[in-house]
Design a protein around this motif. Sequence first.
Motif, PDB file in Angstrom:
ATOM      1  N   ARG A 450      46.935  79.077  44.439  1.00  0.00           N
ATOM      2  CA  ARG A 450      46.892  78.264  43.206  1.00  0.00           C
ATOM      3  C   ARG A 450      45.448  77.963  42.834  1.00  0.00           C
ATOM      4  N   PRO A 451      45.166  77.864  41.538  1.00  0.00           N
ATOM      5  CA  PRO A 451      43.790  77.575  41.112  1.00  0.00           C
ATOM      6  C   PRO A 451      43.315  76.238  41.674  1.00  0.00           C
ATOM      7  N   VAL A 452      42.051  76.159  42.000  1.00  0.00           N
ATOM      8  CA  VAL A 452      41.523  74.944  42.622  1.00  0.00           C
ATOM      9  C   VAL A 452      41.656  73.734  41.706  1.00  0.00           C
ATOM     10  N   LEU A 453      41.452  73.916  40.418  1.00  0.00           N
ATOM     11  CA  LEU A 453      41.514  72.759  39.521  1.00  0.00           C
ATOM     12  C   LEU A 453      42.921  72.205  39.464  1.00  0.00           C
ATOM     13  N   SER A 454      43.894  73.094  39.556  1.00  0.00           N
ATOM     14  CA  SER A 454      45.280  72.627  39.494  1.00  0.00           C
ATOM     15  C   SER A 454      45.635  71.866  40.769  1.00  0.00           C
ATOM     16  N   GLY A 577      34.763  65.622  23.337  1.00  0.00           N
ATOM     17  CA  GLY A 577      35.452  66.624  22.544  1.00  0.00           C
ATOM     18  C   GLY A 577      36.899  66.682  22.991  1.00  0.00           C
ATOM     19  N   PRO A 578      37.644  67.645  22.494  1.00  0.00           N
ATOM     20  CA  PRO A 578      39.031  67.803  22.915  1.00  0.00           C
ATOM     21  C   PRO A 578      39.077  68.282  24.359  1.00  0.00           C
ATOM     22  N   THR A 579      40.198  68.097  25.028  1.00  0.00           N
ATOM     23  CA  THR A 579      40.332  68.609  26.384  1.00  0.00           C
ATOM     24  C   THR A 579      40.291  70.126  26.327  1.00  0.00           C
ATOM     25  N   PRO A 580      39.354  70.696  27.038  1.00  0.00           N
ATOM     26  CA  PRO A 580      39.203  72.152  26.922  1.00  0.00           C
ATOM     27  C   PRO A 580      40.334  72.887  27.638  1.00  0.00           C
ATOM     28  N   PRO A 581      40.598  74.135  27.250  1.00  0.00           N
ATOM     29  CA  PRO A 581      41.634  74.921  27.921  1.00  0.00           C
ATOM     30  C   PRO A 581      41.190  75.285  29.333  1.00  0.00           C
ATOM     31  N   GLN A 582      42.132  75.500  30.220  1.00  0.00           N
ATOM     32  CA  GLN A 582      41.837  75.859  31.600  1.00  0.00           C
ATOM     33  C   GLN A 582      41.188  77.241  31.650  1.00  0.00           C
ATOM     34  N   PRO A 583      40.260  77.420  32.567  1.00  0.00           N
ATOM     35  CA  PRO A 583      39.680  78.755  32.724  1.00  0.00           C
ATOM     36  C   PRO A 583      40.721  79.724  33.280  1.00  0.00           C
ATOM     37  N   SER A 584      40.506  81.001  33.011  1.00  0.00           N
ATOM     38  CA  SER A 584      41.438  82.000  33.541  1.00  0.00           C
ATOM     39  C   SER A 584      40.936  82.448  34.915  1.00  0.00           C
ATOM     40  N   PRO A 585      41.799  83.054  35.717  1.00  0.00           N
ATOM     41  CA  PRO A 585      41.390  83.459  37.068  1.00  0.00           C
ATOM     42  C   PRO A 585      40.182  84.391  37.077  1.00  0.00           C
ATOM     43  N   ARG A 600      13.562  90.150  43.637  1.00  0.00           N
ATOM     44  CA  ARG A 600      13.980  89.027  42.791  1.00  0.00           C
ATOM     45  C   ARG A 600      15.264  88.446  43.368  1.00  0.00           C
ATOM     46  N   PRO A 601      15.481  87.127  43.152  1.00  0.00           N
ATOM     47  CA  PRO A 601      16.755  86.579  43.604  1.00  0.00           C
ATOM     48  C   PRO A 601      17.914  87.156  42.784  1.00  0.00           C
ATOM     49  N   LYS A 602      19.063  87.231  43.435  1.00  0.00           N
ATOM     50  CA  LYS A 602      20.239  87.779  42.761  1.00  0.00           C
ATOM     51  C   LYS A 602      21.259  86.663  42.580  1.00  0.00           C
ATOM     52  N   GLY A 603      21.863  86.590  41.389  1.00  0.00           N
ATOM     53  CA  GLY A 603      22.889  85.586  41.134  1.00  0.00           C
ATOM     54  C   GLY A 603      24.270  86.174  41.404  1.00  0.00           C
ATOM     55  N   VAL A 604      24.949  85.622  42.383  1.00  0.00           N
ATOM     56  CA  VAL A 604      26.281  86.136  42.732  1.00  0.00           C
ATOM     57  C   VAL A 604      27.317  85.365  41.924  1.00  0.00           C
ATOM     58  N   GLU A 605      28.145  86.089  41.171  1.00  0.00           N
ATOM     59  CA  GLU A 605      29.159  85.448  40.321  1.00  0.00           C
ATOM     60  C   GLU A 605      30.510  85.458  41.014  1.00  0.00           C
ATOM     61  N   ILE A 606      31.025  84.285  41.251  1.00  0.00           N
ATOM     62  CA  ILE A 606      32.325  84.165  41.925  1.00  0.00           C
ATOM     63  C   ILE A 606      33.366  83.679  40.905  1.00  0.00           C
ATOM     64  N   SER A 607      34.489  84.369  40.855  1.00  0.00           N
ATOM     65  CA  SER A 607      35.527  84.004  39.885  1.00  0.00           C
ATOM     66  C   SER A 607      36.407  82.882  40.421  1.00  0.00           C
ATOM     67  N   HIS A 608      37.154  82.279  39.524  1.00  0.00           N
ATOM     68  CA  HIS A 608      38.137  81.272  39.929  1.00  0.00           C
ATOM     69  C   HIS A 608      39.152  81.862  40.875  1.00  0.00           C
ATOM     70  N   SER A 609      39.500  83.129  40.629  1.00  0.00           N
ATOM     71  CA  SER A 609      40.489  83.773  41.492  1.00  0.00           C
ATOM     72  C   SER A 609      39.951  83.903  42.907  1.00  0.00           C
ATOM     73  N   ALA A 610      38.715  84.374  43.035  1.00  0.00           N
ATOM     74  CA  ALA A 610      38.125  84.535  44.369  1.00  0.00           C
ATOM     75  C   ALA A 610      38.021  83.183  45.065  1.00  0.00           C
ATOM     76  N   LEU A 611      37.590  82.159  44.296  1.00  0.00           N
ATOM     77  CA  LEU A 611      37.468  80.821  44.874  1.00  0.00           C
ATOM     78  C   LEU A 611      38.825  80.331  45.372  1.00  0.00           C
ATOM     79  N   ALA A 612      39.861  80.547  44.554  1.00  0.00           N
ATOM     80  CA  ALA A 612      41.202  80.076  44.927  1.00  0.00           C
ATOM     81  C   ALA A 612      41.705  80.817  46.166  1.00  0.00           C
TER      82      ALA A 612
END
Lengths: 1418, 85
Positions: A450-454, A577-585, A600-612
């Motif tokens: 399940r998504p972490v925010l949920s 503002g209005p409550t924003p929509p939930q991010p997608s996985p 150079r430093p590298k920015g690693v992008e982690i998705s909500h799905s990977a985090l969950a």
Amino acid sequence: MPTPEPSPRHPLLAAQEGIWTGQQLDPDSPAYNTAEYVRIDGPVDAAVFDTALHHVVAETEALNVTYVVDGEGRPWEAGTPADGWQLHTADLTAEPDPHAAALAWMAADMARPVDLTRGPVFGHALLKTGSDRYLWYHRVHHIALDGFGLSLVARRVAQVYTALVAGEPVPDSGFGTLESVRAEQGAYRESARHAKDRAYWTDRYADRPPVASPAGRSALPARTFHRRVTDLDAARADALRTVARELSVTWSEVLLAATVAHLHRVTGAPEIVLSLPAMGRLGSVSLRVPAMVRNILPLRVAVSADDSLRDLAARVSRELRAGLPHQRYRYEQLRRDLKLVGGQRRLSGPGVNIMPFEYDLRFAGHSSTVHNVSAGPVDDLAVNVYDRSDGTGLRIAVDANPDLYTEAEVTAFQEGLLALLAEAVATPDRPLHPPSVPVLDGGPLPAPVRPVLSLIADHAARRGGAVAVEHAGDSVTYAQLFGSARDMARGLAARGIGRGDLVAVALPRGIDAVTTILGVLLSGAAYCPLDPAAPADRTAQLLSAATPALVVTTDADASAYTGTPVLTVDQPDSPLGPTPPQPSPRDPAYVIHTSGSTGRPKGVEISHSALAHFVAGATHRYGLRRKDRVLQFAPLHFDASVEELFLTLCVGATLVVRTDEMTESVPRFLDDCARLNVSVLDLPTAYWHELAYALSTGTTVLPEGVRAVVIGGEAALPERVERWRKAVGTSVELFNTYGPTEATVVATVADLHDPALAPGDVPIGLPLPGTRAAVVGGELYLLGDNLALGYRAAGASEDARFAPLAALPGGPRSYRTGDLVHIGEDGQLRFLGRADEEFKISGHRVHPAEVESALLSHPRIREAAVVGQSFPDGTRRLAAHLVADSPAPSASEVRDHLRAKLPAAMIPSAVALHDRLPRTGSGKIDRPALSAPAELRAPSAGSPLERTIIGIWQQILGADDVTAADDVFVLGAQSLQAIQVANRLGVELGRDLRVAWLFQYPTAAELARFLDDRTPAAPGLPAALLTDTALDPGIRPGAGRRPDVPRRILLTGATGFVGVHLLAELLATTEAEIVCTIRARTTGEAMDRVHQALEQHGFSLPEAAKQRITAVRADLARPGLGLAPDAIGDLAETCDAIFHNAATVSIMREYGTLRAVNTESTRHLLGLAAARAIPLHYVSTLSVAPPASHSAEVPEAFLPPHAGLRYGYQQSKWASERLLEQAAQRGLPVTVHRLGRVVGPAGTGYVNARDFLWSVLRAGIPAGIVPELFEDEIWTPVDYVARSVVHLSLDGAGPVFNHAAVPRVRLSDLYDWVEEYGYPVRRMPLAQWRDELPRAADVAATTLAFFDSTSEASGSEAPDLRLGHVHTDHVRKGLRGSGITCPSIGRDLVFRYLDRCVATGELPAPVGTEPHPAPPAK
Amino acid sequence: MPESLTLENFRADLAEFLYLRPDEVDLDESPLDAGLDSLRIVTLLERWQAAGADVSFVDLAERTSFAQWWQLLTERQGGAARADT
């Protein structure tokens, strides 16, 4: 001795030519040194052994050679008797590890290149490593002998030695001549046989088969090689022999087949071409000639996945037997025939060298075993197999060219080979399929992800009152946290921030940080944590690469982020503002930066799905529960914080945020964990190492409430794991985690609390539930839903690390870690090392390229190589090796430069300058040579406590040049290292030691002093005092000459009260130039200060006298007096006398703060004076003498240490005298002038404002009270003292003068005169005076503090400083007839002083009376 | 104790290492041409030493035919002790 004949010259043997050529490619390379050692089990008579060796060397033609080049560049071997060489003998039995010491000696000897034009080409050593154990080490340049030749010599030495010991005649050597070998070789080249052999080889290799090797490229031979040795025990060796017999081949052919199969597995090549060293002596005269005739045979073997060992061994055997009859044909010639010379053209690849010879050598009946040290340079890879003559099996040494392979790769190769061998021997008929890639599976997830925010929203909704986060006494509930985060999300939405955006978060750990992170995620954006303490350049670099829409930070830091909109958490609520929509996985949740190989430093992008997925897997794996209290330790820009934060909040537990104070010391940390009821600790491994250490020493205990500890960030040291297990046992869960940021924090986990784990075994375990990992060619690939989306704004080469893994069915997406691993028998992963240069330090990944690129941005740094070094105790450091333009930047300048660009962990703690960087034969920087850590020298200077502190800092910094005066943070120390030092020092000293102290007292000297001060008053003198009072042995009178009448005089402290009078007196009584050392920024300022001082004391000198003053900038506290080396040399050559008067006079300061100026300066000046025996006259103080309570007399002589040395100033002056005493004993002309209270000149009534007694009077007179301090004192007016000192110094005698040939001044008289002058004063005991004195009497702040400190130490009594009878014979005698007399000190003079004080406003005028007109001075 | 070495055993031993039938072994061939390597020679040597032949590796390796080997082995049978290298 017969007259030596002109040395005969011979062309080289064919094999020697190859070696010669190889050596010419890199003339200084020691790689062609070959060596072995023979371990002799029994007593050895070293003298007889030496005789035997000289005998054998003399009769071995090949050792009596040098190599010369003729005019056309052709090499020749010249017969040159090797004489004058010596057997090196050493008894190493006193070493802690004699064998290791012997091997170290050998390694050092092997590293010395041989000059072939001079010889000798060999070396011998006999090293005693046990009561009946000797190692005979025998080194020979490969051009002279091959392995068989070496064995002939060894056998002969055993024979000669045995005969000599038995007293029997030495039998004939039976050695043939080199001429016979040359003749045989010449005949062969002309023979039909030669043509036939050539035809065989050129036909067999006509197609010039491609040569496969794991490195995929070739390199020139390097100077060193990696060696990885394993022994096949007797059982495994027997199994090998048995299967060989069964297959009707030799065991060597089985090994060849296994090597071919493994190389096929690693390279995928359909044919493998090995290089086989061949003895080349069958049927040859060279069987009895020590020489270099060794040849190499190529061996090509086709191989496919379907081959079994039986197939392959038969093929190997056939091919080998077909080639062996032609083994005399030279390899070098074949390459020329086939035009495979130069460049990357190769005839054959990895070598397999099988040495079946047993040397059953006996030395006078004592058995021995032979051990290879080096078989010469390694082109690529070489598998060396030695039959261990003691019947215990086979030894397999895999050697590799360090230009082509890392040590970890060698290990992986060797382990792969052995694994394959074991498999093949067990099942010789099973096809040796290329590795079905081993895949490790973490098992299924227990529930849908399940998504972490949920998950967090659920806790807020269902258990809103539960505490989510605690920090420093504050806490928030889930409902509060989620509410604030939602408001923040709406605030962000109002700013137009949402899905697809990145928000940088630059906040310290705390509730705000957690709220912000959740708020950003709820807005649909991703967060990017920044280190608020990072250098501005670094932050700017990250911001420009990551392009966040907003930076959230604190008001205090807001100004650091220009160019990007800033939101501060302290800001009042912004519009929602209005409550924003939930991010997608698939949306990114966060971006965390790691060090990049591109610089150079590298920015690693982690998705909500990977985090969950990570949260689900790790929560299950750690067994995290709602009632847990998890410590939040990591800074937010480390991804460990992701684990702490999301695991805790998603399971509904409480996150306990660490305060900075918690890590003040390990005991404090654990106390706080206990107080905060922490149940789960998530720690950087480096910090945990300290914890384990402290726990193992019993310094502290793990709180009972801690049930699980998660560690990660770098490899856990087996030694610390053992300590932990001994101290904590296995009831507390200890999870060892491994994982790159690219796979969402943690990829694999091992239970180190598993009681079944063998000691020393530290697995990294299995993948997290729901993920998999594969091992390809020894390298770990991670698979599954936890992988990052990729690198933000990355180039293709970086993203190539995320690629489908073709070796697996379906080619799933994988992340290639660059970490080398192997899978143990229990199926768990073990970490072996890196496949590239990346280095981990304090949990940070560091790519040397990134540091190098920052170094090269310095204008004067031309070349830079950064390497990681590991020390045996597990300490790791970065070392920068630089080539710089003149003036080369200092190490601290280099670090300052880096500090502006890189985070602290990337700052090398060692900086070395080189004329050029070492390079390998192929011209690459020789990184392995640079990575080899030097032995750390133990600190030798300073007090014992200082040495202890320095020793620990050196260990942690991996530097051996730390001095007591070095600021460790300037040397590059980092916070974690400070924690380590505090911990180890605390353990060492048996006391709680706070990290903050290390920051407050960053030098060992300061820290030692601070710790000394905190130590309850120890009897005796400071330890540093005793160390400081040893005069350097080198300081002795030299032969230099100087004139009788001084032409140039050096004066220190010329601007002081006494100094300025000395200056005036020296100018008046000599014709010399007076050189004054002055602390100043410029020479002009120095000169000004001298003139100001003269003026201030009322001197107006004639111009001619002023011209004789020279001021030089100097700092007596520094080595070399802070002078330039040439300035020192100049002074040493030109000065004819030195007056050393400078001192810091302080009644308060401790010895440690005074020693540099007051004591070390004397040492430095004695050093300067020694060469020409320049007289040194030292201005000291009568207070070095013991008070009357200790000694009734003060002799006019040097004083031994005594209990009266209680104050720092006194101690520092005594220490100086002590140095002078030793100098005098050695014959250096020195005098010491001890002064009492020096009062103003009788003529002017000037008062030394800094004088202690006058401070008391200035404080007491206005209040009408004076203290009873002492009974009487010696007073001498400064003008009189200056005249006396100069006169007594220049007229010799002494060496000690007590300037006390005057009646003492009684304190009661003084107070009488004060009253008489018109100041009514009450006399009272010191303590009472101290109490009654108004607090506002700030004039005497230090004086009061002094009284406070002394009364604390000795009750309320005044310190007893009164001296006994002071001998003054030297002074009286010396002044006799000089006309120098002391003006009488009495009422009149005191009145004059008081007049002066009133005139300057330092004292109020006496009430109701006119100032006394003082009578003029006499 | 292993039985003492006969020409028949000698041929059989060579045949085994040369992948031939014993009657195919040509005693006039040289060990080099026959494709023997050091390890094979060492293995044969150990076998023959065990049968009582007092010979060394160098003794065998320097001889240029199997016939010379046999001659040497028969001379050195039964511990006719002679130190050699």
